[in-house]
Design a protein around this motif. Structure first.
Motif, PDB file in Angstrom:
ATOM      1  N   TRP A  51       0.881  -1.136   0.071  1.00 16.98           N
ATOM      2  CA  TRP A  51      -0.045  -0.186   0.036  1.00 16.98           C
ATOM      3  C   TRP A  51       0.759   1.176  -0.004  1.00 16.98           C
ATOM      4  CZ3 TRP A  51      -4.649   1.245  -1.378  1.00 16.98           C
ATOM      5  CH2 TRP A  51      -5.637  -0.044  -1.417  1.00 16.98           C
ATOM      6  N   ILE A  52       2.112   1.259   0.391  1.00 18.43           N
ATOM      7  CA  ILE A  52       2.960   2.487   0.529  1.00 18.43           C
ATOM      8  C   ILE A  52       3.411   2.677  -0.836  1.00 18.43           C
ATOM      9  CG2 ILE A  52       5.094   3.076   1.171  1.00 18.43           C
ATOM     10  CD1 ILE A  52       5.185   1.628   3.577  1.00 18.43           C
ATOM     11  N   THR A  53       3.301   1.677  -1.741  1.00 19.92           N
ATOM     12  CA  THR A  53       3.821   1.679  -3.244  1.00 19.92           C
ATOM     13  C   THR A  53       2.379   2.153  -3.841  1.00 19.92           C
ATOM     14  OG1 THR A  53       5.575   0.318  -2.987  1.00 19.92           O
ATOM     15  CG2 THR A  53       4.608   0.879  -5.258  1.00 19.92           C
ATOM     16  N   ASP A  54       1.493   1.250  -3.568  1.00 14.44           N
ATOM     17  CA  ASP A  54       0.277   1.254  -4.344  1.00 14.44           C
ATOM     18  C   ASP A  54      -0.670   2.848  -4.379  1.00 14.44           C
ATOM     19  OD1 ASP A  54       1.045  -0.932  -5.366  1.00 14.44           O
ATOM     20  OD2 ASP A  54      -0.656  -2.197  -4.349  1.00 14.44           O
ATOM     21  N   ALA A  55      -0.597   3.252  -3.053  1.00 13.20           N
ATOM     22  CA  ALA A  55      -1.457   4.403  -2.810  1.00 13.20           C
ATOM     23  C   ALA A  55      -0.998   5.627  -3.724  1.00 13.20           C
ATOM     24  CB  ALA A  55      -1.393   4.925  -1.438  1.00 13.20           C
ATOM     25  N   TYR A  56       0.442   5.567  -3.709  1.00 16.45           N
ATOM     26  CA  TYR A  56       0.977   6.691  -4.642  1.00 16.45           C
ATOM     27  C   TYR A  56       0.428   6.478  -6.233  1.00 16.45           C
ATOM     28  CZ  TYR A  56       4.314   9.310  -7.156  1.00 16.45           C
ATOM     29  OH  TYR A  56       5.203  10.190  -7.790  1.00 16.45           O
ATOM     30  N   ILE A  57       0.572   5.362  -6.482  1.00 18.06           N
ATOM     31  CA  ILE A  57       0.263   5.131  -7.948  1.00 18.06           C
ATOM     32  C   ILE A  57      -1.085   5.433  -8.121  1.00 18.06           C
ATOM     33  CG2 ILE A  57       0.019   3.319  -9.711  1.00 18.06           C
ATOM     34  CD1 ILE A  57       2.473   2.035  -8.323  1.00 18.06           C
ATOM     35  N   LEU A  58      -2.016   4.734  -7.355  1.00 15.72           N
ATOM     36  CA  LEU A  58      -3.626   4.914  -7.549  1.00 15.72           C
ATOM     37  C   LEU A  58      -3.923   6.295  -7.549  1.00 15.72           C
ATOM     38  CD1 LEU A  58      -4.672   1.987  -5.376  1.00 15.72           C
ATOM     39  CD2 LEU A  58      -5.143   2.057  -7.874  1.00 15.72           C
ATOM     40  N   ALA A  59      -3.543   6.902  -6.477  1.00 11.29           N
ATOM     41  CA  ALA A  59      -3.643   8.421  -6.543  1.00 11.29           C
ATOM     42  C   ALA A  59      -3.448   9.228  -7.668  1.00 11.29           C
ATOM     43  CB  ALA A  59      -3.112   9.079  -5.370  1.00 11.29           C
ATOM     44  N   CYS A  60      -2.112   9.031  -8.107  1.00  8.27           N
ATOM     45  CA  CYS A  60      -1.540   9.724  -9.334  1.00  8.27           C
ATOM     46  C   CYS A  60      -2.384   9.298 -10.607  1.00  8.27           C
ATOM     47  CB  CYS A  60      -0.097   9.419  -9.591  1.00  8.27           C
ATOM     48  SG  CYS A  60       0.837  10.171 -10.693  1.00  8.27           S
ATOM     49  N   ALA A  61      -2.431   8.209 -10.927  1.00  8.21           N
ATOM     50  CA  ALA A  61      -2.871   7.565 -12.150  1.00  8.21           C
ATOM     51  C   ALA A  61      -4.420   8.151 -12.321  1.00  8.21           C
ATOM     52  CB  ALA A  61      -2.839   6.092 -12.297  1.00  8.21           C
ATOM     53  N   GLY A  62      -5.161   8.097 -10.988  1.00 10.70           N
ATOM     54  CA  GLY A  62      -6.532   8.493 -11.271  1.00 10.70           C
ATOM     55  C   GLY A  62      -6.937   9.683 -11.377  1.00 10.70           C
ATOM     56  N   LEU A  63      -6.078  10.713 -10.869  1.00 10.26           N
ATOM     57  CA  LEU A  63      -6.054  12.086 -11.038  1.00 10.26           C
ATOM     58  C   LEU A  63      -5.690  12.897 -12.210  1.00 10.26           C
ATOM     59  CD1 LEU A  63      -5.873  13.119  -7.472  1.00 10.26           C
ATOM     60  CD2 LEU A  63      -7.913  13.196  -8.529  1.00 10.26           C
ATOM     61  N   LEU A  64      -4.758  12.076 -12.961  1.00  8.48           N
ATOM     62  CA  LEU A  64      -4.059  12.872 -14.140  1.00  8.48           C
ATOM     63  C   LEU A  64      -4.876  13.510 -15.040  1.00  8.48           C
ATOM     64  CD1 LEU A  64      -0.983  10.350 -14.729  1.00  8.48           C
ATOM     65  CD2 LEU A  64      -0.595  12.801 -14.386  1.00  8.48           C
ATOM     66  N   LEU A  65      -5.751  12.939 -15.586  1.00 11.11           N
ATOM     67  CA  LEU A  65      -6.730  13.479 -16.704  1.00 11.11           C
ATOM     68  C   LEU A  65      -7.290  14.674 -16.292  1.00 11.11           C
ATOM     69  CD1 LEU A  65      -8.050  10.568 -18.708  1.00 11.11           C
ATOM     70  CD2 LEU A  65      -6.085  12.109 -19.370  1.00 11.11           C
ATOM     71  N   THR A  66      -7.924  14.476 -14.898  1.00 12.56           N
ATOM     72  CA  THR A  66      -8.536  15.597 -14.253  1.00 12.56           C
ATOM     73  C   THR A  66      -7.664  16.680 -14.034  1.00 12.56           C
ATOM     74  OG1 THR A  66     -10.115  14.189 -13.508  1.00 12.56           O
ATOM     75  CG2 THR A  66     -10.064  16.308 -12.241  1.00 12.56           C
ATOM     76  N   ALA A  67      -6.514  16.283 -13.744  1.00  9.11           N
ATOM     77  CA  ALA A  67      -5.507  17.434 -12.981  1.00  9.11           C
ATOM     78  C   ALA A  67      -4.974  18.309 -14.549  1.00  9.11           C
ATOM     79  CB  ALA A  67      -4.283  17.007 -12.618  1.00  9.11           C
ATOM     80  N   GLY A  68      -4.831  17.606 -15.766  1.00  7.59           N
ATOM     81  CA  GLY A  68      -4.505  18.265 -17.095  1.00  7.59           C
ATOM     82  C   GLY A  68      -5.843  19.282 -17.383  1.00  7.59           C
ATOM     83  N   SER A  69      -7.089  18.850 -17.200  1.00  3.48           N
ATOM     84  CA  SER A  69      -8.153  19.495 -17.756  1.00  3.48           C
ATOM     85  C   SER A  69      -8.126  20.941 -16.697  1.00  3.48           C
ATOM     86  CB  SER A  69      -9.550  18.691 -17.498  1.00  3.48           C
ATOM     87  OG  SER A  69     -10.618  19.395 -17.863  1.00  3.48           O
ATOM     88  N   LEU A  70      -7.873  20.687 -15.252  1.00  6.73           N
ATOM     89  CA  LEU A  70      -7.859  21.641 -14.576  1.00  6.73           C
ATOM     90  C   LEU A  70      -6.874  22.765 -14.678  1.00  6.73           C
ATOM     91  CD1 LEU A  70      -8.387  20.076 -10.987  1.00  6.73           C
ATOM     92  CD2 LEU A  70     -10.196  21.463 -12.163  1.00  6.73           C
ATOM     93  N   SER A  71      -5.591  22.369 -15.329  1.00 11.86           N
ATOM     94  CA  SER A  71      -4.550  23.202 -15.717  1.00 11.86           C
ATOM     95  C   SER A  71      -4.817  23.961 -16.858  1.00 11.86           C
ATOM     96  CB  SER A  71      -3.301  22.525 -15.783  1.00 11.86           C
ATOM     97  OG  SER A  71      -3.455  21.820 -17.182  1.00 11.86           O
ATOM     98  N   ASP A  72      -5.686  23.513 -17.854  1.00 14.50           N
ATOM     99  CA  ASP A  72      -6.118  24.166 -18.796  1.00 14.50           C
ATOM    100  C   ASP A  72      -7.230  25.175 -18.572  1.00 14.50           C
ATOM    101  OD1 ASP A  72      -4.411  22.753 -20.874  1.00 14.50           O
ATOM    102  OD2 ASP A  72      -6.029  21.318 -21.357  1.00 14.50           O
ATOM    103  N   ARG A  73      -7.987  25.033 -17.613  1.00 11.67           N
ATOM    104  CA  ARG A  73      -9.152  25.700 -17.131  1.00 11.67           C
ATOM    105  C   ARG A  73      -8.598  27.038 -16.319  1.00 11.67           C
ATOM    106  NH1 ARG A  73     -14.392  25.607 -17.304  1.00 11.67           N
ATOM    107  NH2 ARG A  73     -15.657  26.271 -15.446  1.00 11.67           N
ATOM    108  N   TYR A  74      -7.697  26.518 -15.240  1.00 15.40           N
ATOM    109  CA  TYR A  74      -7.302  27.507 -14.309  1.00 15.40           C
ATOM    110  C   TYR A  74      -5.968  27.939 -14.476  1.00 15.40           C
ATOM    111  CZ  TYR A  74     -11.737  25.921 -12.084  1.00 15.40           C
ATOM    112  OH  TYR A  74     -13.195  25.751 -12.073  1.00 15.40           O
TER     113      TYR A  74
END
Length: 494
Positions: A51-74
């Motif tokens: 979980w020390i490894t997977d928690a990082y991977i899951l949070a990062c991978a799950g949010l990448l597309l949303t974060a990219g869209s937010l950067s274009d918007r804000y």
């Protein structure tokens, strides 16, 4: 897409973007050598370590597309700075952890920070450089990412021996602070035109990508038929299918799927996925070979990767020049063919091979990756309209994250199956399942058999990966657009 003029501080901006990328890649790799210390000092069990490894991977991978869209918007600089702040604070939480649960929480928050930073790096890069200089800048950015991946275990070993496991997280804070100051001082703000938000698309992408990566992580552990794996795959398929339908239907999509009609975008993105699958397999297989078969320590195994880093950086510099003459398609296909040759060379390794053959394999692989990856990234990002630069960068990052995880899962399963099949039927069951268990028995005959079986399994895995990477080279040749003497506008739909 090209800017009408380069930004006057573009090279200092590139240095800041590289610094931001370096702190993320180094930290993700530095943890690999800290695991034994975490087990001892925090009392972490096998599930905690996962979980020390997977928690990082899951949070990062799950949010990448949303974060990219937010950067274009804000604003891309704004998201980059916010992400670095989150990453630094999360590093402080991780460094102060006194239990596995606290460290897992810190790692998950670090994944959030990484997801906010990564899409902004490439999207800012393509807005401050003109088409003529963008290839050189992209090659430098790719070289730094590779340097972080190789340098992480080396730095981690030095920090652990001198300052303890907390230092692998504390080192992030001053680097992130320097990157924040430089970003605020040097970088212009950029964003896409005002568009309606797409909250449903964001929710579906987070659910779908998180479930997909979770299924990939669980695959080698629980197997494809395990209820948890099947449930995660079902959630991923349903959520991502709904996401695709919605994105095609809504007038303001978070990810304009019409980008995949562009041959450079689709060819570049799929070539990156297959390349990252190969890279994930390489790191998984070779680090185990160096430690279990040749007897290297984790730090020595990390240091042994230096030939690949040196070759990649040199090939990046060469590729930036050749790419202008040969084009992205030729460079991507040629580089992938060289990567496949590196895997073929790795298949020739024996239990008693010296480091020379290992170094040669890594150097060939590094040359191929250094030629192919910047060209594929340049093709993908060159096809993205300016208003979607952030989400285009996020697609690139998501493809690479998913490809790396898939490479570890699938090729790890191939390696494990080939190893077990090569072990004697008379060997204890735990020893037939894991070379680590076989070596722990301490029986010389069993140790010899395990090392022979692992090397045989590694050869099978290497040939399978070579075939996969060759398929990526063929895909690049047939899908990506050929170059012309005067490049057409790369955002054009064909």
């Amino acid at each position: 897409m090209s800017s009408s003029a380069s930004h006057p501080r573009r090279w200092l901006i590139l240095l800041t973007l590289c610094l931001s990328t370096l702190v993320l890649t180094v930290d993700n790799q530095v943890l690999t050598v800290a695991i034994p210390t975490l087990v001892r000092d925090l009392g972490a069990d096998a599930q905690d370590i996962q979980w020390i490894t997977d928690a990082y991977i899951l949070a990062c991978a799950g949010l990448l597309l949303t974060a990219g869209s937010l950067s274009d918007r804000y604003g891309r600089r704004r998201l980059l700075v916010i992400g670095l702040v989150v990453f630094a604070l999360a590093s402080l939480v991780a460094a102060a952890a006194t239990s596995p649960g606290q460290l897992i929480a810190g790692r998950a928050l670090m994944g959030v920070g990484t997801a906010l930073v990564l899409p902004s790096t490439l999207s800012i890069l393509i807005t401050v450089f003109t088409e003529e200089e963008r290839r050189t800048a992209t090659s430098a950015w790719s070289a730094v990412a590779m340097l972080g991946m190789i340098g992480g275990p080396i730095l981690g070993g030095a920090l652990l021996s001198g300052f303890g496991w907390n230092s692998v997280f504390l080192i992030n804070i001053p680097i992130a602070a320097l990157a924040i100051v430089a970003a605020l001082w040097l970088m212009p703000e950029s964003k896409g035109p005002a568009r309606k938000a797409d909250p449903l698309g964001a929710v579906l992408s987070v659910i779908g990508l998180t479930a997909l990566v979770w299924a990939i992580i669980e695959l080698p552990v629980a197997g494809l038929t395990a209820p948890g794996t099947l449930l995660a795959l079902a959630v991923a398929v349903v959520a991502l299918a709904a996401f695709a339908v919605w994105e095609l239907k809504t007038p303001s999509p978070m990810v304009p799927l019409s980008l995949y009609r562009n041959r450079d975008f689709s060819g570049g993105s799929f070539a990156l996925v297959l390349t990252q699958i190969g890279l994930g397999g390489l790191v998984l297989v070779l680090t185990q070979y160096l430690q279990f078969v040749l007897g290297y320590t984790p730090t020595e195994a990390g240091t042994a990767m230096v030939p690949m880093a040196v070759a990649t950086i040199a090939a990046n510099a060469l590729g930036a020049t050749l790419g202008r003459k040969l084009g992205n398609r030729t460079m991507t296909a040629a580089g992938l063919a060289v990567v496949a040759a590196g895997f073929g060379l790795m298949a020739s390794l024996a239990p008693d091979s010296g480091f020379a053959v290992v170094a040669a394999s890594l150097a060939v692989f590094g040359i191929g990756a250094g030629l192919a990856q910047p060209a594929a990234v340049a093709a993908l990002m060159g096809a993205v309209p300016p208003e979607h630069a952030g989400v285009g960068s996020a697609v690139n990052d998501t493809m690479q994250q998913a490809g790396g995880a898939l490479g570890v899962a699938v090729l790890g399963s191939v390696l494990a199956g080939a190893y077990t099949a090569s072990m004697p039927d008379t060997a204890p069951e735990p020893a037939r399942a894991s070379i680590g268990e076989a070596l722990a028995v301490g029986d010389p005959a069993l140790t010899h058999a395990a090392r022979e079986a692992f090397t045989s399994g590694m050869a099978t895995t290497s040939w399978a990966t070579a075939a996969l990477v060759l398929a990526a080279a063929v895909l690049a040749l047939f899908v990506m657009k050929p170059s012309s003497r005067k490049e057409t506008r790369e955002g054009e739909l064909v």
